[in-house]
Write a protein that holds these residues in place. Structure first.
Motif, PDB file in Angstrom:
ATOM      1  N   UNK A  30       0.838  -1.204   0.000  1.00  0.00           N
ATOM      2  CA  UNK A  30       0.000   0.000   0.000  1.00  0.00           C
ATOM      3  C   UNK A  30       0.871   1.252   0.000  1.00  0.00           C
ATOM      4  N   UNK A  31       1.893   1.275   0.830  1.00  0.00           N
ATOM      5  CA  UNK A  31       2.783   2.431   0.897  1.00  0.00           C
ATOM      6  C   UNK A  31       3.542   2.628  -0.409  1.00  0.00           C
ATOM      7  N   UNK A  32       3.965   1.549  -1.037  1.00  0.00           N
ATOM      8  CA  UNK A  32       4.694   1.674  -2.304  1.00  0.00           C
ATOM      9  C   UNK A  32       3.810   2.234  -3.418  1.00  0.00           C
ATOM     10  N   UNK A  33       2.547   1.832  -3.429  1.00  0.00           N
ATOM     11  CA  UNK A  33       1.635   2.364  -4.447  1.00  0.00           C
ATOM     12  C   UNK A  33       1.447   3.863  -4.261  1.00  0.00           C
ATOM     13  N   UNK A  34       1.283   4.302  -3.014  1.00  0.00           N
ATOM     14  CA  UNK A  34       1.111   5.729  -2.740  1.00  0.00           C
ATOM     15  C   UNK A  34       2.399   6.491  -3.061  1.00  0.00           C
ATOM     16  N   UNK A  35       3.554   5.916  -2.746  1.00  0.00           N
ATOM     17  CA  UNK A  35       4.828   6.561  -3.087  1.00  0.00           C
ATOM     18  C   UNK A  35       4.999   6.693  -4.596  1.00  0.00           C
ATOM     19  N   UNK A  36       4.518   5.716  -5.339  1.00  0.00           N
ATOM     20  CA  UNK A  36       4.572   5.800  -6.792  1.00  0.00           C
ATOM     21  C   UNK A  36       3.704   6.951  -7.292  1.00  0.00           C
ATOM     22  N   UNK A  37       2.527   7.138  -6.691  1.00  0.00           N
ATOM     23  CA  UNK A  37       1.673   8.277  -7.050  1.00  0.00           C
ATOM     24  C   UNK A  37       2.344   9.600  -6.734  1.00  0.00           C
ATOM     25  N   UNK A  38       3.033   9.665  -5.600  1.00  0.00           N
ATOM     26  CA  UNK A  38       3.775  10.879  -5.241  1.00  0.00           C
ATOM     27  C   UNK A  38       4.889  11.141  -6.253  1.00  0.00           C
ATOM     28  N   UNK A  44       5.604  15.102 -13.008  1.00  0.00           N
ATOM     29  CA  UNK A  44       4.734  15.882 -13.881  1.00  0.00           C
ATOM     30  C   UNK A  44       4.423  17.272 -13.331  1.00  0.00           C
ATOM     31  N   UNK A  45       4.882  17.542 -12.108  1.00  0.00           N
ATOM     32  CA  UNK A  45       4.636  18.818 -11.429  1.00  0.00           C
ATOM     33  C   UNK A  45       3.150  19.157 -11.424  1.00  0.00           C
ATOM     34  N   UNK A  46       2.356  18.192 -10.993  1.00  0.00           N
ATOM     35  CA  UNK A  46       0.915  18.376 -10.940  1.00  0.00           C
ATOM     36  C   UNK A  46       0.448  18.510  -9.502  1.00  0.00           C
ATOM     37  N   UNK A  47      -0.824  18.800  -9.379  1.00  0.00           N
ATOM     38  CA  UNK A  47      -1.440  18.799  -8.060  1.00  0.00           C
ATOM     39  C   UNK A  47      -1.393  17.375  -7.507  1.00  0.00           C
ATOM     40  N   UNK A  48      -1.704  17.193  -6.268  1.00  0.00           N
ATOM     41  CA  UNK A  48      -1.602  15.822  -5.734  1.00  0.00           C
ATOM     42  C   UNK A  48      -2.710  14.892  -6.223  1.00  0.00           C
ATOM     43  N   UNK A  49      -3.036  14.986  -7.496  1.00  0.00           N
ATOM     44  CA  UNK A  49      -4.097  14.154  -8.048  1.00  0.00           C
ATOM     45  C   UNK A  49      -3.667  12.691  -8.127  1.00  0.00           C
ATOM     46  N   UNK A  50      -2.423  12.437  -8.493  1.00  0.00           N
ATOM     47  CA  UNK A  50      -1.961  11.055  -8.601  1.00  0.00           C
ATOM     48  C   UNK A  50      -1.767  10.418  -7.228  1.00  0.00           C
ATOM     49  N   UNK A  51      -1.466  11.218  -6.224  1.00  0.00           N
ATOM     50  CA  UNK A  51      -1.401  10.686  -4.862  1.00  0.00           C
ATOM     51  C   UNK A  51      -2.794  10.222  -4.435  1.00  0.00           C
TER      52      UNK A  51
END
Length: 86
Positions: A30-38, A44-51
């Motif tokens: 679970x933590x690795x998936x969230x770190x990948x989103x971060x 991409x210098x985006x909002x935290x949408x992928x997180x």
């Protein structure tokens, strides 16, 4: 067999270690998936949408795996001798 052993012959401590290893590996996934989103958000210098997307995905996967742990496997008592006969 003493009163503290299950039918598989494992002690309560061994069963506790097995459960803690399963839950810990699920938490690490679970933590690795969230770190990948971060990481994607940083690249991409985006909002935290992928997180947020990765957090929702990670929670769904965690819950599905947790439910799968609680449901008994239909193949647990399957003997290899029975497979050879079929």
């Amino acid at each position: 067999m003493n009163k503290f052993q299950n039918p598989d012959g494992l002690s309560p401590l061994a069963i506790g270690y097995m459960w803690s290893a399963k839950i810990l590996s699920m938490a690490i996934e679970t933590a690795l998936i969230v770190c990948f989103g971060y990481w994607i958000d940083r690249q991409l210098e985006t909002l935290p949408i992928f997180i947020l997307i990765s957090l929702i995905l990670a929670l769904v996967i965690f819950i599905l795996r947790l439910v799968a742990l609680t449901v008994p496997s239909p193949h647990k008592n399957l003997d290899l001798k029975d497979i050879d006969k079929k």
